[in-house]
Scaffold this motif. Structure first.
Motif, PDB file in Angstrom:
ATOM      1  N   THR A  23      -7.435   4.351  11.252  1.00 13.28           N
ATOM      2  CA  THR A  23      -7.575   3.213  10.342  1.00 13.28           C
ATOM      3  C   THR A  23      -8.739   2.345  10.793  1.00 13.28           C
ATOM      4  N   VAL A  24      -9.620   1.968   9.868  1.00 16.39           N
ATOM      5  CA  VAL A  24     -10.724   1.055  10.166  1.00 16.39           C
ATOM      6  C   VAL A  24     -10.527  -0.213   9.352  1.00 16.39           C
ATOM      7  N   VAL A  25     -10.469  -1.355  10.028  1.00 19.23           N
ATOM      8  CA  VAL A  25     -10.297  -2.651   9.372  1.00 19.23           C
ATOM      9  C   VAL A  25     -11.619  -3.397   9.446  1.00 19.23           C
ATOM     10  N   SER A  26     -12.175  -3.759   8.299  1.00 19.02           N
ATOM     11  CA  SER A  26     -13.474  -4.426   8.228  1.00 19.02           C
ATOM     12  C   SER A  26     -13.352  -5.680   7.366  1.00 19.02           C
ATOM     13  N   SER A  27     -14.423  -6.480   7.361  1.00 15.35           N
ATOM     14  CA  SER A  27     -14.463  -7.616   6.449  1.00 15.35           C
ATOM     15  C   SER A  27     -14.603  -7.120   5.014  1.00 15.35           C
ATOM     16  N   ARG A  28     -14.253  -7.989   4.070  1.00 16.45           N
ATOM     17  CA  ARG A  28     -14.342  -7.612   2.670  1.00 16.45           C
ATOM     18  C   ARG A  28     -15.798  -7.550   2.219  1.00 16.45           C
ATOM     19  N   HIS A  29     -16.035  -6.721   1.217  1.00 16.80           N
ATOM     20  CA  HIS A  29     -17.394  -6.544   0.706  1.00 16.80           C
ATOM     21  C   HIS A  29     -17.820  -7.802  -0.044  1.00 16.80           C
ATOM     22  N   GLY A  30     -18.866  -8.447   0.437  1.00 14.80           N
ATOM     23  CA  GLY A  30     -19.365  -9.639  -0.234  1.00 14.80           C
ATOM     24  C   GLY A  30     -20.121 -10.531   0.723  1.00 14.80           C
ATOM     25  N   VAL A  31     -20.842 -11.472   0.155  1.00 10.82           N
ATOM     26  CA  VAL A  31     -21.573 -12.460   0.937  1.00 10.82           C
ATOM     27  C   VAL A  31     -20.580 -13.448   1.530  1.00 10.82           C
ATOM     28  N   ILE A  32     -20.808 -13.879   2.765  1.00 12.22           N
ATOM     29  CA  ILE A  32     -19.891 -14.796   3.440  1.00 12.22           C
ATOM     30  C   ILE A  32     -20.049 -16.202   2.855  1.00 12.22           C
ATOM     31  N   PRO A  33     -19.007 -16.772   2.280  1.00 12.94           N
ATOM     32  CA  PRO A  33     -19.110 -18.115   1.698  1.00 12.94           C
ATOM     33  C   PRO A  33     -19.215 -19.191   2.779  1.00 12.94           C
ATOM     34  N   ALA A  34     -19.753 -20.353   2.410  1.00 10.28           N
ATOM     35  CA  ALA A  34     -19.817 -21.478   3.330  1.00 10.28           C
ATOM     36  C   ALA A  34     -18.495 -22.235   3.384  1.00 10.28           C
ATOM     37  N   ALA A  35     -17.790 -22.291   2.266  1.00  9.01           N
ATOM     38  CA  ALA A  35     -16.503 -22.989   2.232  1.00  9.01           C
ATOM     39  C   ALA A  35     -15.509 -22.250   3.122  1.00  9.01           C
ATOM     40  N   ARG A  36     -14.872 -22.978   4.037  1.00 15.02           N
ATOM     41  CA  ARG A  36     -14.017 -22.326   5.037  1.00 15.02           C
ATOM     42  C   ARG A  36     -12.858 -21.557   4.401  1.00 15.02           C
ATOM     43  N   VAL A  37     -12.245 -22.122   3.372  1.00 13.37           N
ATOM     44  CA  VAL A  37     -11.095 -21.457   2.753  1.00 13.37           C
ATOM     45  C   VAL A  37     -11.518 -20.146   2.096  1.00 13.37           C
ATOM     46  N   LEU A  38     -12.731 -20.109   1.544  1.00 10.88           N
ATOM     47  CA  LEU A  38     -13.238 -18.873   0.943  1.00 10.88           C
ATOM     48  C   LEU A  38     -13.754 -17.906   2.010  1.00 10.88           C
ATOM     49  N   GLU A  39     -14.342 -18.460   3.079  1.00  9.52           N
ATOM     50  CA  GLU A  39     -14.838 -17.618   4.165  1.00  9.52           C
ATOM     51  C   GLU A  39     -13.715 -16.779   4.763  1.00  9.52           C
ATOM     52  N   LYS A  40     -12.540 -17.376   4.922  1.00 10.68           N
ATOM     53  CA  LYS A  40     -11.419 -16.655   5.520  1.00 10.68           C
ATOM     54  C   LYS A  40     -10.921 -15.521   4.630  1.00 10.68           C
ATOM     55  N   GLN A  41     -11.260 -15.575   3.348  1.00 13.06           N
ATOM     56  CA  GLN A  41     -10.877 -14.481   2.459  1.00 13.06           C
ATOM     57  C   GLN A  41     -11.822 -13.289   2.581  1.00 13.06           C
ATOM     58  N   VAL A  42     -12.994 -13.513   3.176  1.00 12.66           N
ATOM     59  CA  VAL A  42     -13.981 -12.442   3.316  1.00 12.66           C
ATOM     60  C   VAL A  42     -14.000 -11.890   4.742  1.00 12.66           C
ATOM     61  N   VAL A  43     -14.110 -12.788   5.721  1.00  6.20           N
ATOM     62  CA  VAL A  43     -14.204 -12.367   7.125  1.00  6.20           C
ATOM     63  C   VAL A  43     -12.841 -11.902   7.614  1.00  6.20           C
ATOM     64  N   VAL A  44     -12.792 -10.772   8.289  1.00  8.06           N
ATOM     65  CA  VAL A  44     -11.523 -10.199   8.731  1.00  8.06           C
ATOM     66  C   VAL A  44     -10.743 -11.188   9.596  1.00  8.06           C
ATOM     67  N   GLN A  45      -9.428 -11.306   9.318  1.00  6.71           N
ATOM     68  CA  GLN A  45      -8.541 -12.236  10.000  1.00  6.71           C
ATOM     69  C   GLN A  45      -7.384 -11.476  10.655  1.00  6.71           C
ATOM     70  N   ALA A  46      -6.612 -12.196  11.472  1.00  3.69           N
ATOM     71  CA  ALA A  46      -5.454 -11.582  12.120  1.00  3.69           C
ATOM     72  C   ALA A  46      -4.480 -11.003  11.095  1.00  3.69           C
ATOM     73  N   ASP A  47      -4.303 -11.682   9.967  1.00  2.00           N
ATOM     74  CA  ASP A  47      -3.400 -11.189   8.924  1.00  2.00           C
ATOM     75  C   ASP A  47      -3.862  -9.848   8.372  1.00  2.00           C
ATOM     76  N   ASP A  48      -5.178  -9.664   8.277  1.00  2.00           N
ATOM     77  CA  ASP A  48      -5.699  -8.384   7.781  1.00  2.00           C
ATOM     78  C   ASP A  48      -5.381  -7.248   8.744  1.00  2.00           C
ATOM     79  N   VAL A  49      -5.492  -7.528  10.038  1.00  2.00           N
ATOM     80  CA  VAL A  49      -5.172  -6.517  11.048  1.00  2.00           C
ATOM     81  C   VAL A  49      -3.682  -6.196  11.009  1.00  2.00           C
ATOM     82  N   TYR A  50      -2.868  -7.240  10.954  1.00  2.00           N
ATOM     83  CA  TYR A  50      -1.412  -7.054  10.882  1.00  2.00           C
ATOM     84  C   TYR A  50      -1.046  -6.206   9.670  1.00  2.00           C
ATOM     85  N   ARG A  51      -1.588  -6.556   8.519  1.00  2.00           N
ATOM     86  CA  ARG A  51      -1.236  -5.879   7.275  1.00  2.00           C
ATOM     87  C   ARG A  51      -1.676  -4.419   7.314  1.00  2.00           C
TER      88      ARG A  51
END
Length: 342
Positions: A306-334
């Motif tokens: 299994t390979v877990v990566s960030s989501r496809h897209g430009v990294i947003p400046a808004a922190r709440v949107l950035e966390k939806q793109v950049v890989v997080q602990a929840d993404d690894v868990y899931r």
């Protein structure tokens, strides 16, 4: 920690001290970069105090990464050991020609080996709200270039020995430094927290292994670079406490070329293997690691890697949107939980 114990240094402090030691140990070491002189001491204060202590060997550069890396290459040809600080790794793209066509090729294209000991330091990664042009990982853009070694800082690998090893070589190298790590403390003594312990798999200490209790075969082996340690540890803790899924985490400080020899005994005993990266999927470090694992272990692997990566897209400046793109602990868990449930 008891009252008389001194806390471990933060990664930024450890790196600053390692740079001081490197420049004190070897007069050939010179440092180049933008805004690295005192009193500013660099965008993340990693070079604090160096220009005051070594005024002739710390050189403030104009806003031209291409010129900076090119000058570093010229200094290396003259017998120096330059360290270049790129303020944000995103700007390495501006020096790509110098890295690809000058530094790395100069090692071997003249019919004899030419030492080119240039170290390029690069703060990388998101989760800081810096926006799309100051938050990227650029592993994939630098992966697989002959004579270019890629390293990444880790809280499980002290900066002093790492810098000493890199600077003793004669080929160019990149050192990725996840910005989230700068404020974290270096782990010492083999203990991470109340649940995790760590050791090193190889004599040179290049691969750290974090496990629950004594090292043993787990349900999942996770391979991740140092900048993702905290997120992977958070996911592993949650997997253990909620699902009784036991993870072992392998953190190589040298990302490329990656020698799997030290990792193979741990990988061979795992039911599943997961690779975590912050880059966007597609021709990435994580995909390269998965390929290498398949080549060495395809006869005994029981499940796909299994390979877990960030989501496809430009990294947003808004922190709440950035966390939806950049890989997080929840993404690894899931990803791990879904793989086991499949």
């Amino acid at each position: 920690m008891t009252a008389h114990q001194t806390p471990a240094p933060r990664v930024a402090e450890d790196l600053n001290r390692a740079l001081h030691d490197a420049m004190s140990r070897d007069e050939r070491v010179v440092l180049l970069g933008q805004d690295i002189l005192d009193p500013y001491g660099g965008a993340f204060k990693i070079t604090k105090g160096l220009s005051s202590r070594f005024p002739d060997r710390v050189i403030g550069m104009p806003i031209s990464e291409q010129a900076t890396v090119g000058i570093a290459g010229g200094l290396a040809l003259c017998g120096n050991r330059p360290i270049v600080e790129i303020m944000f790794a995103d700007f390495v793209t501006l020096a790509y020609d110098q890295i690809l066509n000058f530094l790395t090729k100069s090692v071997s294209m003249y019919g004899r080996r030419v030492p080119m000991p240039v170290l390029i330091r690069c703060p990388v990664g998101g989760d800081r709200g810096y926006g799309p042009t100051h938050s990227q990982y650029l592993h994939k853009q630098l992966l697989g270039i002959p004579h270019l070694t890629l390293f990444e800082l880790s809280p499980f690998h002290p900066c002093g020995p790492l810098l000493e090893e890199i600077l003793s070589g004669d080929e160019p190298a990149m050192l990725f430094e996840n910005k989230l790590l700068y404020g974290r403390r270096v782990h010492t003594g083999g203990v991470v927290d109340d649940l995790f312990q760590y050791d090193h798999l190889d004599p040179r200490g290049r691969v750290a292994r974090i496990s629950i209790g004594a090292p043993a075969d787990g349900d999942v082996v996770v391979i991740a670079p140092g900048g993702l340690c905290e997120r992977v540890l958070s996911a592993a803790r949650r997997l253990f406490l909620t699902r009784e899924i036991r993870c072992q985490i392998l953190v190589p400080v040298q990302l490329y070329p990656l020698d799997l020899t030290a990792l193979l005994p741990t990988l061979a005993g795992a039911a599943r293997v997961c690779v975590v990266e912050e880059d966007v999927a597609g021709a990435t470090w994580g995909a390269d690691v998965a390929r290498a694992v398949y080549e060495r272990l395809w006869r005994t692997l029981r499940h796909p890697v299994t390979v877990v990566s960030s989501r496809h897209g430009v990294i947003p400046a808004a922190r709440v949107l950035e966390k939806q793109v950049v890989v997080q602990a929840d993404d690894v868990y899931r990803a791990i939980a879904e793989d086991i449930d499949a």
